[in-house]
Scaffold this motif. Structure first.
Motif, short mmCIF file in Angstrom:
data_model
loop_
_atom_site.label_atom_id
_atom_site.label_comp_id
_atom_site.label_asym_id
_atom_site.label_seq_id
_atom_site.Cartn_x
_atom_site.Cartn_y
_atom_site.Cartn_z
N GLU A 126 0.83 -1.32 0.17
CA GLU A 126 -0.17 0.03 -0.05
C GLU A 126 0.25 0.96 0.01
O GLU A 126 0.14 2.02 -0.54
CB GLU A 126 -0.75 0.64 1.40
CG GLU A 126 -1.58 -1.27 1.43
CD GLU A 126 -3.20 -0.99 0.26
OE1 GLU A 126 -3.35 0.04 -0.03
OE2 GLU A 126 -3.76 -1.79 0.15
N GLN A 127 2.19 1.34 0.88
CA GLN A 127 3.06 2.56 0.77
C GLN A 127 3.62 2.66 -0.53
O GLN A 127 4.73 2.16 -1.19
CB GLN A 127 3.39 2.34 1.58
CG GLN A 127 4.95 3.09 2.38
CD GLN A 127 4.66 4.52 2.63
OE1 GLN A 127 3.29 4.33 3.67
NE2 GLN A 127 4.45 5.61 2.59
N PRO A 128 3.02 4.46 -0.71
CA PRO A 128 4.09 4.65 -2.33
C PRO A 128 5.50 4.24 -2.27
O PRO A 128 6.02 4.33 -1.04
CB PRO A 128 3.35 5.81 -2.13
CG PRO A 128 2.48 6.07 -1.88
CD PRO A 128 2.10 5.33 -0.82
N GLY A 129 6.35 4.75 -2.99
CA GLY A 129 7.97 4.41 -3.04
C GLY A 129 8.85 3.30 -3.53
O GLY A 129 7.48 2.30 -4.14
N PRO A 130 9.54 2.82 -3.89
CA PRO A 130 10.32 1.95 -4.28
C PRO A 130 10.40 0.85 -3.89
O PRO A 130 10.24 0.72 -2.39
CB PRO A 130 11.92 2.96 -4.69
CG PRO A 130 12.18 4.00 -3.85
CD PRO A 130 10.96 3.61 -2.95
N ALA A 151 22.78 3.06 -1.20
CA ALA A 151 22.96 3.26 -0.06
C ALA A 151 22.04 3.81 0.61
O ALA A 151 21.13 3.85 2.21
CB ALA A 151 24.54 3.57 0.51
N GLU A 152 21.13 4.98 -0.42
CA GLU A 152 20.07 5.76 0.01
C GLU A 152 19.86 6.26 -1.41
O GLU A 152 20.27 6.23 -2.15
CB GLU A 152 20.73 6.96 1.17
CG GLU A 152 21.67 7.98 0.22
CD GLU A 152 22.58 8.67 0.56
OE1 GLU A 152 21.57 10.35 0.35
OE2 GLU A 152 23.15 9.14 1.61
N GLY A 153 18.33 7.08 -1.34
CA GLY A 153 17.47 7.36 -2.40
C GLY A 153 17.01 5.58 -3.14
O GLY A 153 17.02 4.43 -2.77
N ASP A 154 16.74 5.89 -4.82
CA ASP A 154 16.89 4.94 -5.40
C ASP A 154 17.15 4.83 -6.66
O ASP A 154 16.56 3.90 -7.67
CB ASP A 154 14.78 5.11 -5.41
CG ASP A 154 14.27 6.55 -5.69
OD1 ASP A 154 15.14 6.71 -7.17
OD2 ASP A 154 13.57 6.85 -5.53
#
Length: 180
Positions: A126-130, A151-154
């Protein structure tokens, strides 16, 4: 004047495609919806034919079902869930966490010069994001473990063997609703 920018865009596209090892046909989807993952395998391992493709599913990917392939055996690995969920009135306490397609013989091997798709479907978190599909590609000689995460981000820029990213988008607002 137009030729130079066009050539630059074409060269950049080809460069990105050459570095894209295992990709999704649809790299974006709406969070919380059913999704058909078409994993595209574009090459073997340093010239060696692919004999097995194993996909570790992202956390929250529910009810995965693989599409069989002629000449390939399917293996489905399940595990207990930390938090059971309800599906069509049934409590689901264990779910698919990994799928493998293994060539049944040499005639079914995915040759290095060939392209193939491995398909599964399920429901997205349900959660948006990668979210990330980790794919192990086993070959006659060698293997690729497409499992590196940023390591951070997508962004997968700079990763040698990146996991396959699916970007989950926010659901669209219902007609007539008001969003802030």
């Amino acid at each position: 004047m137009l030729k130079t920018p066009l050539l630059f865009v074409l060269a950049a596209s080809l460069s990105a495609a050459a570095q894209a090892h295992i990709t999704l046909e649809q790299p974006e989807a709406v969070a919380g919806t059913p999704y058909k993952a078409v994993l595209r395998v574009g090459h073997g391992c340093e010239g060696s034919a692919t004999t097995r493709v194993t996909v570790t599913l992202p956390a929250g990917f529910r009810g995965a079902k693989p599409m069989p392939k002629a000449g390939w055996a399917l293996d489905i690995k399940r595990a207990p869930l930390a938090k059971p969920y309800d599906s069509h009135g049934r409590t689901i306490s264990d779910d698919v966490i990994e799928l493998s397609w293994t060539a049944k013989g040499e005639d079914a091997y995915l040759q290095d010069a060939w392209y193939e798709e491995f398909i599964l479907r399920g429901s997205l978190p349900e959660q948006p994001g990668p979210i990330w599909f980790k794919v192990r590609q086993s070959c006659v000689k060698g293997e690729w473990n497409w499992a590196e995460l940023p390591a951070e981000g997508d962004s997968t820029k700079g990763l040698k063997a990146p996991a396959v990213r699916l970007m989950l988008l926010k659901p669209a607002a219902a007609p007539g609703s008001h969003q802030h």
